[in-house]
Design a protein around this motif. Structure first.
Motif, PDB file in Angstrom:
ATOM      1  N   ALA A   1      54.901  45.291 127.704  1.00 12.50           N
ATOM      2  CA  ALA A   1      53.438  45.211 127.745  1.00 12.50           C
ATOM      3  C   ALA A   1      52.895  45.966 128.953  1.00 12.50           C
ATOM      4  O   ALA A   1      51.861  46.654 128.862  1.00 12.50           O
ATOM      5  CB  ALA A   1      52.994  43.751 127.790  1.00 12.50           C
ATOM      6  N   GLY A   2      53.597  45.861 130.079  1.00 11.44           N
ATOM      7  CA  GLY A   2      53.156  46.545 131.289  1.00 11.44           C
ATOM      8  C   GLY A   2      53.455  48.023 131.287  1.00 11.44           C
ATOM      9  O   GLY A   2      52.577  48.854 131.560  1.00 11.44           O
TER      10      GLY A   2
ATOM     11  N   LEU B   1      52.285  48.413 142.954  1.00 15.65           N
ATOM     12  CA  LEU B   1      51.296  47.421 143.377  1.00 15.65           C
ATOM     13  C   LEU B   1      50.655  46.718 142.186  1.00 15.65           C
ATOM     14  O   LEU B   1      49.718  45.932 142.352  1.00 15.65           O
ATOM     15  CB  LEU B   1      50.206  48.097 144.223  1.00 15.65           C
ATOM     16  CG  LEU B   1      50.646  48.588 145.598  1.00 15.65           C
ATOM     17  CD1 LEU B   1      49.534  49.380 146.266  1.00 15.65           C
ATOM     18  CD2 LEU B   1      51.086  47.419 146.478  1.00 15.65           C
ATOM     19  N   THR B   2      51.152  46.995 140.990  1.00 19.74           N
ATOM     20  CA  THR B   2      50.685  46.359 139.759  1.00 19.74           C
ATOM     21  C   THR B   2      51.817  45.513 139.197  1.00 19.74           C
ATOM     22  O   THR B   2      52.960  45.985 139.135  1.00 19.74           O
ATOM     23  CB  THR B   2      50.268  47.440 138.732  1.00 19.74           C
ATOM     24  OG1 THR B   2      49.310  48.319 139.327  1.00 19.74           O
ATOM     25  CG2 THR B   2      49.655  46.805 137.489  1.00 19.74           C
ATOM     26  N   PRO B   3      51.568  44.259 138.807  1.00 23.77           N
ATOM     27  CA  PRO B   3      52.644  43.377 138.322  1.00 23.77           C
ATOM     28  C   PRO B   3      53.162  43.781 136.936  1.00 23.77           C
ATOM     29  O   PRO B   3      52.799  43.182 135.929  1.00 23.77           O
ATOM     30  CB  PRO B   3      51.970  41.999 138.304  1.00 23.77           C
ATOM     31  CG  PRO B   3      50.518  42.291 138.115  1.00 23.77           C
ATOM     32  CD  PRO B   3      50.275  43.577 138.848  1.00 23.77           C
ATOM     33  N   ILE B   4      53.996  44.806 136.939  1.00 24.77           N
ATOM     34  CA  ILE B   4      54.574  45.311 135.689  1.00 24.77           C
ATOM     35  C   ILE B   4      56.032  44.883 135.567  1.00 24.77           C
ATOM     36  O   ILE B   4      56.418  44.226 134.603  1.00 24.77           O
ATOM     37  CB  ILE B   4      54.453  46.845 135.615  1.00 24.77           C
ATOM     38  CG1 ILE B   4      52.971  47.251 135.573  1.00 24.77           C
ATOM     39  CG2 ILE B   4      55.196  47.390 134.393  1.00 24.77           C
ATOM     40  CD1 ILE B   4      52.735  48.730 135.687  1.00 24.77           C
ATOM     41  N   VAL B   5      56.841  45.230 136.561  1.00 25.41           N
ATOM     42  CA  VAL B   5      58.264  44.866 136.511  1.00 25.41           C
ATOM     43  C   VAL B   5      58.508  43.497 137.130  1.00 25.41           C
ATOM     44  O   VAL B   5      59.616  42.973 137.059  1.00 25.41           O
ATOM     45  CB  VAL B   5      59.141  45.930 137.217  1.00 25.41           C
ATOM     46  CG1 VAL B   5      59.000  47.271 136.541  1.00 25.41           C
ATOM     47  CG2 VAL B   5      58.783  46.044 138.703  1.00 25.41           C
TER      48      VAL B   5
ATOM     49  N   ILE C   1      46.539  44.871 133.008  1.00 22.60           N
ATOM     50  CA  ILE C   1      47.936  44.635 132.610  1.00 22.60           C
ATOM     51  C   ILE C   1      48.169  43.147 132.358  1.00 22.60           C
ATOM     52  O   ILE C   1      48.843  42.766 131.396  1.00 22.60           O
ATOM     53  CB  ILE C   1      48.908  45.149 133.692  1.00 22.60           C
ATOM     54  CG1 ILE C   1      48.813  46.668 133.823  1.00 22.60           C
ATOM     55  CG2 ILE C   1      50.343  44.740 133.368  1.00 22.60           C
ATOM     56  CD1 ILE C   1      49.287  47.453 132.631  1.00 22.60           C
ATOM     57  N   GLU C   2      47.597  42.302 133.205  1.00 27.14           N
ATOM     58  CA  GLU C   2      47.730  40.855 133.009  1.00 27.14           C
ATOM     59  C   GLU C   2      47.149  40.416 131.668  1.00 27.14           C
ATOM     60  O   GLU C   2      47.695  39.537 131.005  1.00 27.14           O
ATOM     61  CB  GLU C   2      47.031  40.098 134.144  1.00 27.14           C
ATOM     62  CG  GLU C   2      47.946  39.758 135.298  1.00 27.14           C
ATOM     63  CD  GLU C   2      47.329  38.713 136.211  1.00 27.14           C
ATOM     64  OE1 GLU C   2      48.070  37.853 136.710  1.00 27.14           O
ATOM     65  OE2 GLU C   2      46.104  38.771 136.444  1.00 27.14           O
ATOM     66  N   ALA C   3      46.031  41.022 131.280  1.00 26.24           N
ATOM     67  CA  ALA C   3      45.412  40.679 129.998  1.00 26.24           C
ATOM     68  C   ALA C   3      46.361  40.998 128.845  1.00 26.24           C
ATOM     69  O   ALA C   3      46.537  40.186 127.922  1.00 26.24           O
ATOM     70  CB  ALA C   3      44.096  41.438 129.831  1.00 26.24           C
ATOM     71  N   PHE C   4      47.004  42.165 128.893  1.00 21.96           N
ATOM     72  CA  PHE C   4      47.986  42.520 127.862  1.00 21.96           C
ATOM     73  C   PHE C   4      49.158  41.544 127.871  1.00 21.96           C
ATOM     74  O   PHE C   4      49.647  41.132 126.809  1.00 21.96           O
ATOM     75  CB  PHE C   4      48.502  43.946 128.085  1.00 21.96           C
ATOM     76  CG  PHE C   4      47.579  45.020 127.582  1.00 21.96           C
ATOM     77  CD1 PHE C   4      47.431  45.256 126.226  1.00 21.96           C
ATOM     78  CD2 PHE C   4      46.858  45.806 128.466  1.00 21.96           C
ATOM     79  CE1 PHE C   4      46.581  46.251 125.758  1.00 21.96           C
ATOM     80  CE2 PHE C   4      46.010  46.802 128.009  1.00 21.96           C
ATOM     81  CZ  PHE C   4      45.865  47.028 126.647  1.00 21.96           C
ATOM     82  N   GLN C   5      49.613  41.175 129.048  1.00 23.28           N
ATOM     83  CA  GLN C   5      50.760  40.272 129.145  1.00 23.28           C
ATOM     84  C   GLN C   5      50.423  38.862 128.666  1.00 23.28           C
ATOM     85  O   GLN C   5      51.265  38.203 128.053  1.00 23.28           O
ATOM     86  CB  GLN C   5      51.276  40.263 130.591  1.00 23.28           C
ATOM     87  CG  GLN C   5      51.926  41.588 130.983  1.00 23.28           C
ATOM     88  CD  GLN C   5      52.164  41.720 132.471  1.00 23.28           C
ATOM     89  OE1 GLN C   5      51.577  40.992 133.270  1.00 23.28           O
ATOM     90  NE2 GLN C   5      53.034  42.639 132.856  1.00 23.28           N
ATOM     91  N   VAL C   6      49.210  38.399 128.926  1.00 27.76           N
ATOM     92  CA  VAL C   6      48.784  37.085 128.423  1.00 27.76           C
ATOM     93  C   VAL C   6      48.784  37.095 126.889  1.00 27.76           C
ATOM     94  O   VAL C   6      49.243  36.143 126.247  1.00 27.76           O
ATOM     95  CB  VAL C   6      47.382  36.724 128.967  1.00 27.76           C
ATOM     96  CG1 VAL C   6      46.780  35.556 128.199  1.00 27.76           C
ATOM     97  CG2 VAL C   6      47.464  36.378 130.447  1.00 27.76           C
TER      98      VAL C   6
END
Length: 264
Positions: A75-76, A190-194, A217-222
């Motif tokens: 997702a990230g 600096l973005t919570p991807i990995v 990215i958080e929205a996609f992960q949620v």
């Protein structure tokens, strides 16, 4: 604005033809062809999964699903790649197409539109396969999956607004492109991807949330990991920023399009 949209619509054949030619030329004389569209992000996901999930034993807090980290990562990575492709290519599109701009008369904003269209074609192919993976493994989020569309539109608006702004500035100050390529590398980490933002100290979490891509990215992960609707209110800073960047980029282009031709 209506005049611009009419101009773009009038040259829709030019835009579609350019997208088709670029897609074909990208994989011409390649044995695997369009498969490289899938293999490149897939290889990145495999490497990160092995390093972080297997070697470093990283897990998502409070999630027991064995596929959760892979879905979180996909997702990230997939959405970040879309953002990075649009911004990186948009910032160079006027410079790379200098000869075309000087020889032909067409709405100059066709070039950023072509950039977005090409990026979305690649994204749809890869994300479509990712969706099939979700269905096969029983991790399809159901109705919240529809939320992917508005979040994706927001991501594209933010990316193209930033890309056009950088693209105009890059014509006059070539260091802008070089600096942004370096900044993009730091921006990724600096973005919570990995990693999950939940593993960070509270103070760092607060700082990371000032990053607009963190919210997207958080929205996609949620949606894809937790199978929930995103917190729409949390996205308002990105909506405002995307609109501002689009307005700034459009105004810069409108005011300096004549000067850009001299610089090119």
């Amino acid at each position: 604005m209506q005049g611009v949209l009419r101009g773009l619509w009038g040259y829709r054949g030019f835009i579609l033809g350019s997208v088709k030619r670029e897609f074909q030329s990208k994989y011409r004389n390649s044995l695997l062809g369009a498969a490289w569209t899938v293999l490149n992000p897939l290889s990145m996901i495999v490497v990160y999964t092995v390093i972080f999930a297997q070697v470093m034993h990283m897990r998502l807090p409070g999630v027991s699903n064995s596929f959760a980290y892979s879905i979180h990562l996909c997702a990230g990575v997939l959405t970040w790649n879309l953002f990075a492709e649009i911004t990186s290519r948009a910032q160079n599109t006027f410079i790379e197409n200098a000869n075309l701009l000087k020889k032909l008369s067409f709405p100059r904003l066709c070039l950023p539109v072509i950039v977005v269209a090409n990026a979305l074609v690649n994204f749809v192919i890869v994300f479509g396969l990712f969706t099939i993976f979700l269905l096969i493994t029983g991790n399809f989020p159901g109705l919240p999956y529809l939320a992917v569309i508005p979040v994706l539109v927001l991501l594209v608006l933010f990316a193209i607004g930033l890309g056009i702004t950088l693209g105009v500035l890059n014509v006059f100050f070539r260091d802008v492109g070089q600096f942004f390529n370096i900044a993009l590398s730091f921006w990724f980490w600096l973005t919570p991807i990995v990693y999950s933002i939940g593993i960070l100290p509270p103070r760092v979490q607060t700082l990371i949330r000032f990053n607009p891509m963190t919210l997207v990215i958080e929205a996609f992960q949620v949606i894809l990991v937790q199978k929930l609707w995103p917190n729409w209110f949390s996205l308002w800073p990105v909506v405002v920023l995307a609109i501002l960047l689009c307005l700034v980029g459009f105004n810069l282009f409108r005011k300096h399009s004549g000067e850009m031709m001299d610089e090119l």
